[in-house]
Design an enzyme around this catalytic site. Structure first.
Site, PDB file in Angstrom:
ATOM      1  N   PRO A  52       5.387   0.072   1.006  1.00 14.15           N
ATOM      2  CA  PRO A  52       4.512  -0.110   2.181  1.00 14.15           C
ATOM      3  C   PRO A  52       5.289  -0.487   3.439  1.00 14.15           C
ATOM      4  O   PRO A  52       4.763  -0.404   4.537  1.00 14.15           O
ATOM      5  CB  PRO A  52       3.582  -1.249   1.740  1.00 14.15           C
ATOM      6  CG  PRO A  52       3.661  -1.272   0.239  1.00 14.15           C
ATOM      7  CD  PRO A  52       5.056  -0.853  -0.098  1.00 14.15           C
ATOM      8  N   GLU A 101       6.521  -6.503  -7.267  1.00 16.08           N
ATOM      9  CA  GLU A 101       6.489  -6.750  -5.817  1.00 16.08           C
ATOM     10  C   GLU A 101       7.613  -6.008  -5.108  1.00 16.08           C
ATOM     11  O   GLU A 101       7.860  -6.228  -3.925  1.00 16.08           O
ATOM     12  CB  GLU A 101       6.607  -8.255  -5.562  1.00 16.08           C
ATOM     13  CG  GLU A 101       5.566  -9.104  -6.279  1.00 16.08           C
ATOM     14  CD  GLU A 101       4.156  -8.567  -6.073  1.00 16.08           C
ATOM     15  OE1 GLU A 101       3.464  -8.305  -7.068  1.00 16.08           O
ATOM     16  OE2 GLU A 101       3.755  -8.383  -4.894  1.00 16.08           O
ATOM     17  N   ARG A 142       5.551  22.260  -1.483  1.00 15.01           N
ATOM     18  CA  ARG A 142       4.707  23.328  -0.908  1.00 15.01           C
ATOM     19  C   ARG A 142       5.419  24.044   0.230  1.00 15.01           C
ATOM     20  O   ARG A 142       5.106  25.192   0.545  1.00 15.01           O
ATOM     21  CB  ARG A 142       3.420  22.724  -0.332  1.00 15.01           C
ATOM     22  CG  ARG A 142       2.498  22.075  -1.308  1.00 15.01           C
ATOM     23  CD  ARG A 142       1.435  21.277  -0.566  1.00 15.01           C
ATOM     24  NE  ARG A 142       0.746  22.093   0.421  1.00 15.01           N
ATOM     25  CZ  ARG A 142      -0.210  22.965   0.131  1.00 15.01           C
ATOM     26  NH1 ARG A 142      -0.557  23.144  -1.126  1.00 15.01           N
ATOM     27  NH2 ARG A 142      -0.821  23.658   1.066  1.00 15.01           N
ATOM     28  N   ASP A 162      -1.740  25.556   7.116  1.00 14.70           N
ATOM     29  CA  ASP A 162      -2.137  24.315   6.471  1.00 14.70           C
ATOM     30  C   ASP A 162      -2.433  23.285   7.557  1.00 14.70           C
ATOM     31  O   ASP A 162      -1.688  23.198   8.517  1.00 14.70           O
ATOM     32  CB  ASP A 162      -0.964  23.818   5.625  1.00 14.70           C
ATOM     33  CG  ASP A 162      -1.441  23.374   4.258  1.00 14.70           C
ATOM     34  OD1 ASP A 162      -2.636  23.498   4.009  1.00 14.70           O
ATOM     35  OD2 ASP A 162      -0.603  22.926   3.471  1.00 14.70           O
TER      36      ASP A 162
HETATM   37  N1  LIG Z   1       2.227   2.882   0.755  1.00 13.33           N
HETATM   38  C1  LIG Z   1       3.177   3.273  -0.109  1.00 13.33           C
HETATM   39  O1  LIG Z   1       3.863   4.281   0.076  1.00 13.33           O
HETATM   40  C2  LIG Z   1       3.396   2.448  -1.333  1.00 13.33           C
HETATM   41  C3  LIG Z   1       4.606   2.468  -2.002  1.00 13.33           C
HETATM   42  C4  LIG Z   1       4.786   1.685  -3.144  1.00 13.33           C
HETATM   43  C5  LIG Z   1       3.728   0.881  -3.561  1.00 13.33           C
HETATM   44  N2  LIG Z   1       3.821   0.083  -4.641  1.00 13.33           N
HETATM   45  C6  LIG Z   1       5.102  -0.304  -5.228  1.00 13.33           C
HETATM   46  C7  LIG Z   1       5.781  -1.265  -4.311  1.00 13.33           C
HETATM   47  C8  LIG Z   1       5.111  -2.426  -3.910  1.00 13.33           C
HETATM   48  C9  LIG Z   1       5.747  -3.331  -3.039  1.00 13.33           C
HETATM   49  C10 LIG Z   1       7.032  -3.054  -2.568  1.00 13.33           C
HETATM   50  C11 LIG Z   1       7.672  -1.882  -2.971  1.00 13.33           C
HETATM   51  C12 LIG Z   1       7.044  -0.980  -3.840  1.00 13.33           C
HETATM   52  N3  LIG Z   1       2.549   0.887  -2.914  1.00 13.33           N
HETATM   53  C13 LIG Z   1       2.387   1.647  -1.800  1.00 13.33           C
END
Ligand SMILES: NC(=O)c1ccc(NCc2ccccc2)nc1
Length: 235
Positions: free
Chosen positions: A78, A105, A143, A158
């Protein structure tokens, strides 16, 4: 989990055709303890666990060794840069991508500094792992590879290919729940059909995602089509 991109649909066929290869590296296979531990506690306390460094680091290094020169290592989180169609196009030019999928995490910051080239996010939400984001990236990029989609045209048209949302689509029957297909689509006039589709794409982008329009340099024709759509809509 990765069977869904390797055994089905567009990506499964592309893999079968040898257009791309998919190799999986599981940190669990690099554990040295009898419980095959892959998580570890965070310094400083707090809720949740992190990926244990040694198995993940060894898995990444084994994957890089197999990939050889010119591999770009991507971490899905994230905290990454927002993935979009432009990013997909750029990634499609890479011959080798190593996608690191975190669980818990996430991973030790020092591993990100030493092993990761780019950190990407598929959106502002948290999932239980990076695998679904990785598969999303694999699908979006595959794709765009030559030979994957029947007509390259459909890749260009697309939605998000030209920075616009897609136009509405219709198929049989001609009348569905008392609603008819827009006449222009039955006219066989391909210039008019193309123009109508562009106008719908512009209008829908204006209505649903106006911020996308600010990044685009519309042609005079597109401006005229959008103005006509807006006039009609605001009638
Ligand atoms: N929004 C995304 O792209 C995304 C990527 C991974 C994820 N979860 C695994 C994770 C959690 C916290 C820190 C690193 C990786 N959730 C959402």
């Amino acid at each position: 989990m990765f069977d869904s991109v390797s055994n089905y649909g567009v990506t499964g066929r592309a893999l079968k055709k040898g257009i791309f290869e998919l190799h999986r590296w599981n940190p669990r296979d690099f554990t040295l303890d009898k419980h095959r531990t892959v998580d570890d506690r965070p310094y400083g306390g707090g809720p949740g666990m992190l990926m244990m460094v040694q198995p993940l680091q060894d898995a990444i290094r084994a994957a890089k060794a197999q990939a050889g020169e010119g591999v770009k290592t991507i971490y899905l989180s994230p905290q990454g840069k927002k993935f979009d169609q432009v990013a997909a196009h750029n990634m499609a030019k890479q011959s080798k991508l190593l996608l690191v999928c975190g669980r818990y995490e996430g991973i030790d910051e020092r591993l990100i500094e030493s092993e990761i080239d780019e950190e990407w996010s598929i959106g502002d939400f948290v999932l239980s792992g990076g695998e679904l984001p990785a598969m999303t990236l694999i699908d979006a990029v595959t794709r765009l590879l030559p030979g994957v989609l029947g007509h390259n045209l459909s890749a260009e048209q697309d939605s998000f290919q030209n920075g616009l949302l897609d136009c509405p689509h219709y198929t049989r029957p001609e009348v569905l729940n008392d609603k008819a297909v827009p006449q222009v689509l039955l006219s066989g006039n391909h210039a008019k059909i193309e123009q109508w589709r562009m106008q719908q794409a512009l209008g829908r982008t204006w209505l649903r995602r106006p911020e996308l329009l600010t990044n685009l340099a519309l042609t005079d024709e597109q401006k005229q089509l959008l103005e006509a759509f807006q006039t009609d809509y605001l009638q």
